[in-house]
Design an enzyme around this catalytic site. Structure first.
Site, PDB file in Angstrom:
ATOM      1  CG  HIS A 155      -1.694  -1.235   1.429  1.00 28.77           C
ATOM      2  ND1 HIS A 155      -2.969  -1.429   0.952  1.00 28.77           N
ATOM      3  CD2 HIS A 155      -1.341  -2.401   2.034  1.00 28.77           C
ATOM      4  CE1 HIS A 155      -3.377  -2.662   1.280  1.00 28.77           C
ATOM      5  NE2 HIS A 155      -2.395  -3.278   1.926  1.00 28.77           N
ATOM      6  CB  SER A 276      12.883  22.517 -14.862  1.00 31.59           C
ATOM      7  OG  SER A 276      12.225  23.767 -14.908  1.00 31.59           O
ATOM      8  CE  LYS A 282      11.324  19.704 -11.316  1.00 32.65           C
ATOM      9  NZ  LYS A 282      10.171  19.196 -10.575  1.00 32.65           N
ATOM     10  CD  GLU A 289       7.781  12.341 -15.244  1.00 30.78           C
ATOM     11  OE1 GLU A 289       7.457  13.150 -16.134  1.00 30.78           O
ATOM     12  OE2 GLU A 289       8.304  12.678 -14.174  1.00 30.78           O
TER      13      GLU A 289
END
Ligand code: ARG
Length: 455
Positions: A155, A276, A282, A289
């Site tokens: 979980h 970024s 970043k 992704e």
């Protein structure tokens, strides 16, 4: 001029042609198409339909067409509806009217089914090879981290300590099943449709066993009507690909979470990270992704094509032409993803310190219950006792080991001095040595087994 112009009194509409033509994407089937035609030319000789010298002319012509494709010299012309049409058009240009004998008894229906099966058999093998490379990478990274401890989650909540190798190896086995699915899809599709004609079979005495074995199939298909309309093999592959991508998408999600600075368990190499345009600090894991994102597209190709198949009447229908772009896109997508995922994993930095720092004592609550079981308490009771102890510690703002023996004894008389020995993460792992467990002994067996699978 199209292959079927005789019956019509006007040429087909230009917009219809643009819609109907598949040459833009099915030209990649040229090698399979030409191989099928060469084998078919031999079969026609054996059946007494064409002469040996005619077959030789046809085959020499086909080989030239093959060379033109191989060297990118083939010129697609208006009227080349699909790859089958284009090859036959060019063959006839090269060798003359005798080229028109090749299609005797054959239909584009059995032709395309044969070509695409052959192509798909090869694609399944190629893809399985790419998957195997990722598996080998997972094994070699895992091997270096048998003794690296990390929290395991259920979980997404901290659950029990595991080894980082155990985490990585879990993906090995998912991919092993994916590779197995690709192999079994390949075995299932190895039935040769050539010789099925348009739907009813071939009226000439061709030897379909011979055709099938010459082309590398296991056997000829058993029913001509089924053979021309069956695209199960495409659905099989799209499904195998989708499930493989879903597994990789889960790996990607883990890496995304673990590379977040809040976790800091892993760091992607700079060359597999992105930045970024606005925020200079970043460090994003875009490849992960993209893996996750493109999985949606792959599942889309599967569900889209299943929907195409649903409710088709018997026999070939043009709807089936939709099989190609779906499968081409899925394979292309995987061929792009897999090398990047493999390289990202192989260059992944595993931060053992951050993993160790995330190990909290409550991860050993189950081991504490198991301790009480060894002292003779039924597990249910032990679970309840430890639950109370965890609550007590939380209320007092203490770690489990900060509770003294009298306090523990006040909850259960089964606690003794040796309870202190429970609080050892490595021991917790070592105990889990039965097959498939995260203990170093079991893990080494697991890794040896895995190596054997991919050897
Ligand atoms: N381009 C077609 C396809 O991919 C080839 C088969 C055409 N057959 C036909 N009867 N129109 O499905």
């Amino acid at each position: 001029m199209s292959l079927w112009g005789g019956r019509f009194s006007e040429p087909s509409d230009e917009d219809l042609r643009a819609l109907n033509d598949s040459i833009d994407f099915d030209h990649v089937l040229y090698a399979e198409d030409i191989e099928g035609s060469i084998v078919y030319a031999h079969a026609l000789v054996d059946a007494g339909v064409i002469r040996q010298d005619e077959a030789e002319t046809i085959i020499a012509g086909l080989q030239r067409v093959m060379q033109e494709f191989d060297s990118d010299m083939f010129e697609i012309q208006e009227g080349d509806e699909d790859i089958h049409t284009a090859v036959e058009r060019r063959l006839t240009e090269i060798i003359g009217a005798v080229g028109g004998k090749l299609h005797t008894g054959r239909s584009r229906n059995d032709q395309v089914a044969t070509d695409f099966r052959l192509w798909s058999m090869r694609a399944a093998e190629n893809l399985a090879g790419d998957v195997r490379l990722l598996q080998a990478t997972l094994v070699s990274v895992a091997e270096a981290h048998v003794d690296t401890l990390m929290p395991g989650y259920t979980h997404l909540q901290p659950a029990q300590p595991i080894s980082a190798a155990h985490w990585l190896m879990s993906f090995f086995w998912m991919l092993e099943r994916d590779r197995d699915r690709l192999h079994s899809a390949r075995t299932r599709m190895a039935e040769c449709p050539l010789g099925s004609g348009a739907l009813a079979g071939n009226p000439f005495p061709i030897d379909r066993q011979q055709i099938a074995s010459d082309l590398g199939f296991d056997r000829p298909s058993a029913n001509s009507l089924d053979a021309v309309s069956d695209r199960d093999f495409v659905a099989d592959l799209l499904y195998s690909i989708s499930l493989c991508a879903i597994h990789l998408s889960r790996l990607a999600e883990d890496i995304l979470i673990y590379s977040n600075p809040v976790f800091g368990f892993v760091t992607l190499a700079d060359r597999y990270s992105t930045g970024s345009s606005l925020m200079p600090q970043k460090r994003n894991a875009d490849p992960m992704e993209l893996m996750r994102g493109k999985t949606g597209r792959l599942v889309g190709n599967l569900t889209g094509f299943l929907t195409t198949l649903k409710g088709l009447p018997s026999g070939y229908n043009k709807d089936l032409q939709e099989d190609k772009e779906a499968l081409f896109d899925s394979l292309e997508t995987m061929y792009r993803l897999l090398p990047v995922i493999t390289a990202t994993v192989s260059s992944l930095q595993i931060n053992a310190k951050a993993m160790a720092a995330a190990l909290t004592e409550d991860l050993l609550a189950t081991d504490l219950a198991d301790y009480l079981v060894r002292k003779g308490l039924p597990f249910r009771q032990a679970h309840h006792v430890v639950g109370e102890i965890v609550r007590l510690a939380a209320e007092r703002g203490l770690e489990l080991t900060q509770l003294d023996l009298p306090t523990l004894k006040s909850v259960s008389g089964s606690f003794e001095e040796d309870v202190a020995e429970v609080f050892d993460f490595r021991q917790s792992l070592a105990l889990r040595k039965s097959i498939g467990g995260t203990g170093p002994d079991a893990l080494r067996d697991q890794i040896a087994q895995a190596k054997e699978r991919i050897s």
